[in-house]
Design an enzyme around this catalytic site. Structure first.
Site, PDB file in Angstrom:
ATOM      1  N   GLY A  54       0.833  -1.196   0.000  1.00  0.00           N
ATOM      2  CA  GLY A  54       0.000   0.000   0.000  1.00  0.00           C
ATOM      3  C   GLY A  54       0.861   1.236   0.000  1.00  0.00           C
ATOM      4  O   GLY A  54       2.051   1.175   0.314  1.00  0.00           O
ATOM      5  N   CYS A  81       5.322  -6.088   1.542  1.00  0.00           N
ATOM      6  CA  CYS A  81       5.657  -4.666   1.439  1.00  0.00           C
ATOM      7  C   CYS A  81       5.054  -3.881   2.602  1.00  0.00           C
ATOM      8  O   CYS A  81       5.468  -4.077   3.733  1.00  0.00           O
ATOM      9  CB  CYS A  81       5.191  -4.160   0.078  1.00  0.00           C
ATOM     10  SG  CYS A  81       6.032  -2.690  -0.419  1.00  0.00           S
ATOM     11  N   TYR A  82       4.052  -3.008   2.370  1.00  0.00           N
ATOM     12  CA  TYR A  82       3.456  -2.296   3.509  1.00  0.00           C
ATOM     13  C   TYR A  82       2.965  -3.296   4.558  1.00  0.00           C
ATOM     14  O   TYR A  82       3.067  -3.059   5.766  1.00  0.00           O
ATOM     15  CB  TYR A  82       2.287  -1.420   3.022  1.00  0.00           C
ATOM     16  CG  TYR A  82       1.611  -0.668   4.156  1.00  0.00           C
ATOM     17  CD1 TYR A  82       2.161   0.501   4.664  1.00  0.00           C
ATOM     18  CD2 TYR A  82       0.427  -1.151   4.727  1.00  0.00           C
ATOM     19  CE1 TYR A  82       1.559   1.179   5.725  1.00  0.00           C
ATOM     20  CE2 TYR A  82      -0.186  -0.468   5.781  1.00  0.00           C
ATOM     21  CZ  TYR A  82       0.383   0.698   6.269  1.00  0.00           C
ATOM     22  OH  TYR A  82      -0.203   1.359   7.308  1.00  0.00           O
ATOM     23  N   HIS A 168       7.487  -7.701  -4.126  1.00  0.00           N
ATOM     24  CA  HIS A 168       6.182  -8.181  -4.595  1.00  0.00           C
ATOM     25  C   HIS A 168       6.298  -9.532  -5.305  1.00  0.00           C
ATOM     26  O   HIS A 168       6.753  -9.582  -6.449  1.00  0.00           O
ATOM     27  CB  HIS A 168       5.563  -7.164  -5.545  1.00  0.00           C
ATOM     28  CG  HIS A 168       5.135  -5.922  -4.840  1.00  0.00           C
ATOM     29  ND1 HIS A 168       3.916  -5.806  -4.213  1.00  0.00           N
ATOM     30  CD2 HIS A 168       5.786  -4.748  -4.607  1.00  0.00           C
ATOM     31  CE1 HIS A 168       3.823  -4.622  -3.646  1.00  0.00           C
ATOM     32  NE2 HIS A 168       4.950  -3.961  -3.866  1.00  0.00           N
ATOM     33  N   GLU A 170       3.824 -11.220  -6.407  1.00  0.00           N
ATOM     34  CA  GLU A 170       2.673 -11.425  -7.297  1.00  0.00           C
ATOM     35  C   GLU A 170       2.882 -10.901  -8.707  1.00  0.00           C
ATOM     36  O   GLU A 170       2.111 -11.205  -9.602  1.00  0.00           O
ATOM     37  CB  GLU A 170       1.421 -10.806  -6.670  1.00  0.00           C
ATOM     38  CG  GLU A 170       1.389  -9.279  -6.552  1.00  0.00           C
ATOM     39  CD  GLU A 170       2.115  -8.732  -5.321  1.00  0.00           C
ATOM     40  OE1 GLU A 170       2.922  -9.473  -4.715  1.00  0.00           O
ATOM     41  OE2 GLU A 170       1.904  -7.554  -4.980  1.00  0.00           O
ATOM     42  N   SER A 222     -28.198  -5.539 -19.312  1.00  0.00           N
ATOM     43  CA  SER A 222     -27.771  -4.425 -20.167  1.00  0.00           C
ATOM     44  C   SER A 222     -27.551  -4.858 -21.608  1.00  0.00           C
ATOM     45  O   SER A 222     -27.559  -4.048 -22.512  1.00  0.00           O
ATOM     46  CB  SER A 222     -26.465  -3.858 -19.619  1.00  0.00           C
ATOM     47  OG  SER A 222     -25.421  -4.790 -19.845  1.00  0.00           O
ATOM     48  N   GLY A 224     -24.753  -6.662 -22.070  1.00  0.00           N
ATOM     49  CA  GLY A 224     -23.349  -7.069 -21.948  1.00  0.00           C
ATOM     50  C   GLY A 224     -23.217  -8.441 -21.301  1.00  0.00           C
ATOM     51  O   GLY A 224     -24.202  -9.025 -20.844  1.00  0.00           O
ATOM     52  N   VAL A 225     -21.977  -8.923 -21.267  1.00  0.00           N
ATOM     53  CA  VAL A 225     -21.717 -10.272 -20.763  1.00  0.00           C
ATOM     54  C   VAL A 225     -22.048 -10.391 -19.264  1.00  0.00           C
ATOM     55  O   VAL A 225     -22.673 -11.348 -18.824  1.00  0.00           O
ATOM     56  CB  VAL A 225     -20.225 -10.638 -20.967  1.00  0.00           C
ATOM     57  CG1 VAL A 225     -19.908 -11.990 -20.367  1.00  0.00           C
ATOM     58  CG2 VAL A 225     -19.890 -10.643 -22.442  1.00  0.00           C
ATOM     59  N   ASP A 226     -21.648  -9.365 -18.482  1.00  0.00           N
ATOM     60  CA  ASP A 226     -21.742  -9.491 -17.024  1.00  0.00           C
ATOM     61  C   ASP A 226     -23.173  -9.692 -16.543  1.00  0.00           C
ATOM     62  O   ASP A 226     -23.457 -10.596 -15.758  1.00  0.00           O
ATOM     63  CB  ASP A 226     -21.140  -8.257 -16.338  1.00  0.00           C
ATOM     64  CG  ASP A 226     -19.704  -8.006 -16.766  1.00  0.00           C
ATOM     65  OD1 ASP A 226     -19.089  -8.952 -17.277  1.00  0.00           O
ATOM     66  OD2 ASP A 226     -19.217  -6.886 -16.597  1.00  0.00           O
ATOM     67  N   SER A 227     -24.083  -8.840 -17.037  1.00  0.00           N
ATOM     68  CA  SER A 227     -25.458  -8.953 -16.535  1.00  0.00           C
ATOM     69  C   SER A 227     -26.142 -10.183 -17.124  1.00  0.00           C
ATOM     70  O   SER A 227     -27.045 -10.744 -16.495  1.00  0.00           O
ATOM     71  CB  SER A 227     -26.246  -7.680 -16.837  1.00  0.00           C
ATOM     72  OG  SER A 227     -26.238  -7.408 -18.209  1.00  0.00           O
ATOM     73  N   THR A 228     -25.723 -10.620 -18.296  1.00  0.00           N
ATOM     74  CA  THR A 228     -26.311 -11.834 -18.868  1.00  0.00           C
ATOM     75  C   THR A 228     -25.910 -13.042 -18.026  1.00  0.00           C
ATOM     76  O   THR A 228     -26.739 -13.903 -17.700  1.00  0.00           O
ATOM     77  CB  THR A 228     -25.836 -12.028 -20.335  1.00  0.00           C
ATOM     78  OG1 THR A 228     -26.072 -10.820 -21.046  1.00  0.00           O
ATOM     79  CG2 THR A 228     -26.572 -13.163 -21.011  1.00  0.00           C
ATOM     80  N   LYS A 374     -13.375 -10.640 -14.524  1.00  0.00           N
ATOM     81  CA  LYS A 374     -13.979 -10.693 -15.861  1.00  0.00           C
ATOM     82  C   LYS A 374     -13.796 -12.049 -16.554  1.00  0.00           C
ATOM     83  O   LYS A 374     -14.743 -12.614 -17.080  1.00  0.00           O
ATOM     84  CB  LYS A 374     -13.382  -9.585 -16.728  1.00  0.00           C
ATOM     85  CG  LYS A 374     -14.024  -9.443 -18.081  1.00  0.00           C
ATOM     86  CD  LYS A 374     -15.277  -8.616 -17.961  1.00  0.00           C
ATOM     87  CE  LYS A 374     -15.982  -8.437 -19.285  1.00  0.00           C
ATOM     88  NZ  LYS A 374     -17.153  -7.550 -19.131  1.00  0.00           N
TER      89      LYS A 374
END
Ligand code: XMP
Length: 518
Positions: A54, A81-82, A168, A170, A222, A224-228, A374
Site C-alpha cells: 500500500g 511490502c506495507y 512483490h 505477485e 444491459s 453485456g456479458v456481465d449482466s447476462t 472478468k
C-alpha cells in the site's frame, strides 16, 4: 464452503493480482478492507491471511492498521511490502524511510531452510516498490533474505506463523514469485487447492436463495456479458417465476444484440423478459449535443431515469430484489464502502445510482458476480450454458454507439454504423481474427468525402475501423492487420453499406489516443 485465504487490502495497485495468483493455484481468495474482521469472510475455513502492499507509511497519520483479530485466528500470516512493515511496526520492530529508495528490480540473496523460500535459488531477481524498510525486527523474527542494497527482503517468525516480504511476489517482474505464493498457500497454510468456479456457482446459488427467499428479483440486463451471466446464475439458483429480466433498448446497441441476449436467456428457462424500447427517449436526450462528455451524461442520465421508471412500472411488491452484473473489480474500483484505501477511484454507473445505493443499504441488491473477475465471469457463463459467441464478445462501452457516432447522434448515422459494425465483426469471425484482437469496432466520424461510383460522383460518409490489442484496456496497441484482410473488409463495407464511400484504419495506440474516439 471453500477454504479461503483472506487478503487485506492496504491499497496497493497489485492487491487484485495477489487474489488472482492465489485463485490460479485453486484456492479461493477474498479481498477485504483492513477495517473488516474475519466475520466478513464468505468462504471458510480461513487458512491464511495476506496483508497487501500500500502507498502509506506506517508512521503517517491515519495509516491503515491491522485488527488484532486477524492474528488471533492462529492461521499463517504473510505481509507483503506495507503489510510487512505494518507487522514489524505493530509487533515491536522498527521501520525507517529507505535511504536509497528501493524501486524497481533488485537482487535478493536468501538463506536456505525457510519454508517460504523453498525452491528458490541463492539469488533471485525481485520487484520492489516501497520507500520504507524494516530496520529492526520484532522479537522472534529472523531475516531470511536480503537485497543487494542491504535491505531486509524476507522475514520469518515460524513459531508465531508470520512471514513477510519487502518485495512483490505477485508481479511478473519477480519471476519466481509464484513459487513463494505456492509455498505459502500449500506448504505453510496447507490448503488443498481444490477450489474452482463450480464451487463459486454452488456457493453463490445458496447465498442467493438465502438472501432472496421466495421474493421476486428484477434483473437488469444491459446486453453485456456481465449482466447476462448474472441472470443465467439467477436462473440456476431460483425458480424462473421469481425472475423478471428488464432490458432497456437504448437504440445505441449493436444490431440484433438485444434479441441475442433475450434468446439465450429464454433458452436457459427465463420466463419474464421485459423489453423497453427507449430509442426515442435516448435520441431526444442526445439531440443537439456533440460534446463527448455532454453525450455521455445524457446517455447515463437517461438510463437511470428509464430504469427507475420501468422498475416502478413492473408493479412488483416493494420488497422485491434488484440483480445486476457488478464485478469484483467494479466494486473495488468504485471504492464502494470498503476499499477506500485505493488511490485511484472510478465511479461506475451501476454501483452508484441513488436507487441502487438505497437498495444496497436495505440488503436488496443481488450481485452474483461480485466475487469474480472478468475472465472468470466468461468461464462461468460457459459453465451455465450460454453460447460461446455471446460470452466471448469484445468489451462494449456503456454509452454504446452513442460515443462511436462522433458529434451529434442521429438515427440515420446509427443505422449506417450498425451495418458497418456488423460487417466488420462478421468478417473478423470468418477470418479467425476476432480473438486475435482485444477489441475491434467501427467509428463514424462526422465527415463526408468525395468518391466515384460507376460514372457518378458521390459525397458520403467516411468510416474508421479500430482494432486493438490490450491486456486490460488501460493501454493498447493498434492491431497490425495483414493488409489483404483490411483491403477485403474495406471493399465489402463500401460495396454493401449505403452511404459509405471511404474506409480508414486507425493506427494509433493508447496513450496518447484512447481506445474509443469519444
Ligand atoms: P478508452 O476509450 O478509455 O476505453 O481507452 C478503455 C476501455 O473502456 C471501454 N469504455 C467504457 N466502458 N463505459 C464502459 O462500460 C464507458 O463509458 C466506457 N468508455 C470506454 C472501452 O470500450 C475500452 O474497452
Amino acid at each position: 464452503m471453500p477454504e479461503v485465504i483472506a487478503i487485506l487490502d492496504y491499497g496497493s495497485q497489485y492487491t487484485r493480482l495477489i487474489a488472482r495468483r492465489v485463485r490460479e493455484l485453486g484456492v479461493y481468495a477474498e479481498i477485504l478492507p483492513p477495517t473488516a474482521g474475519p466475520e466478513r469472510l464468505t468462504g471458510s475455513p480461513l487458512k491464511g491471511v495476506i496483508l497487501s502492499g500500500g502507498p502509506a507509511s506506517v508512521y503517517a497519520e491515519g495509516a491503515p492498521t491491522l485488527k488484532p483479530e486477524w492474528l488471533a485466528q492462529g492461521v499463517p500470516v504473510l505481509g507483503i511490502c506495507y503489510g510487512l512493515q505494518l507487522l514489524a511496526h505493530s509487533l515491536g520492530g522498527k521501520v525507517v524511510p529507505g535511504t536509497s529508495r528501493e524501486y524497481g528490480l533488485a537482487e535478493v540473496t536468501s538463506r536456505d531452510g525457510d519454508p517460504l523460500l523453498a525452491g528458490w535459488a541463492a539469488t533471485e531477481p525481485v520487484w520492489m516498490s516501497h520507500g520504507d524498510r524494516v530496520e529492526t525486527l520484532p522479537a522472534g523474527f529472523a531475516a531470511v533474505a536480503t537485497s543487494d542494497a542491504g535491505v531486509v527482503a524476507a522475514v520469518a517468525a515460524p513459531d508465531r506463523r508470520i512471514w513477510g516480504l519487502q518485495f512483490h511476489p505477485e508481479v511478473t517482474h519477480t519471476p519466481a514469485g509464484t513459487q513463494l505464493l505456492k509455498n505459502f498457500v500449500f506448504g505453510i497454510c496447507e490448503c488443498k487447492g481444490d477450489w474452482d468456479l463450480g464451487d463459486y456457482l454452488d456457493a453463490m446459488s445458496r447465498e442467493i436463495r438465502e438472501q432472496v427467499g421466495d421474493r421476486p428479483v428484477i434483473s437488469l440486463v444491459s446486453g453485456g456479458v456481465d449482466s447476462t451471466v448474472a441472470t443465467a446464475l439467477l436462473l440456476r439458483a431460483l425458480p424462473a417465476d421469481q425472475i423478471h429480466a428488464l432490458h432497456i433498448d437504448s437504440g445505441l446497441m449493436r444490431r440484433s444484440e438485444s434479441r441475442q441476449v433475450m434468446d439465450s436467456l429464454k433458452a436457459l428457462g427465463l420466463k419474464h423478459f421485459h423489453l423497453v424500447e427507449a430509442e426515442n427517449e435516448f435520441l431526444a436526450a442526445l439531440a443537439g449535443k456533440s460534446d463527448p462528455e455532454a453525450k455521455r451524461h445524457a446517455i447515463g442520465d437517461t438510463f437511470i431515469e428509464v430504469q427507475a421508471r420501468e422498475v416502478e412500472r413492473l408493479g412488483l411488491p416493494s420488497d422485491s430484489f434488484l440483480c445486476q452484473g457488478t464485478l469484483y473489480t467494479d466494486l473495488i474500483e468504485s471504492g464502494h464502502g470498503e476499499h477506500g484505501t485505493s488511490a485511484s477511484i472510478k465511479t461506475h454507473h451501476n454501483v452508484g445510482t441513488a436507487q441502487i445505493v438505497a437498495l444496497r443499504e436495505a440488503g436488496r441488491v443481488v450481485e452474483p458476480n461480485k466475487g469474480i473477475f472478468k475472465d472468470e465471469v466468461r468461464e462461468l457463463g460457459r459453465k451455465l450454458g450460454l453460447a460461446p459467441d455471446l460470452v466471448d464478445r469484445h468489451p462494449f462501452p456503456g454509452p454504446g454507439l452513442g460515443i462511436r457516432v462522433l458529434g451529434e447522434v442521429t438515427r440515420e448515422k446509427l443505422e449506417i454504423l450498425r451495418h458497418v459494425d456488423e460487417v466488420f465483426v462478421e468478417e473478423l469471425r470468418k477470418r479467425d481474427l476476432y480473438h486475435a484482437t482485444w477489441q475491434a469496432f467501427a467509428v463514424l466520424p462526422d465527415a463526408r468525402s468525395v468518391g466515384v461510383m460507376g460514372d457518378f460522383r458521390t459525397y458520403e460518409h467516411v468510416v474508421a475501423l479500430r482494432a486493438v490489442q490490450s491486456v486490460d484496456g488501460m493501454t493498447a496497441d493498434c492491431y497490425a492487420f495483414p493488409w489483404e484482410h483490411l483491403f477485403a473488409i474495406s471493399r465489402r463495407i463500401t460495396n454493401e453499406v449505403r452511404g459509405v464511400n471511404r474506409v480508414v484504419y486507425d493506427v494509433s495506440s493508447k496513450p496518447p489516443s484512447t481506445i474509443e474516439w469519444e
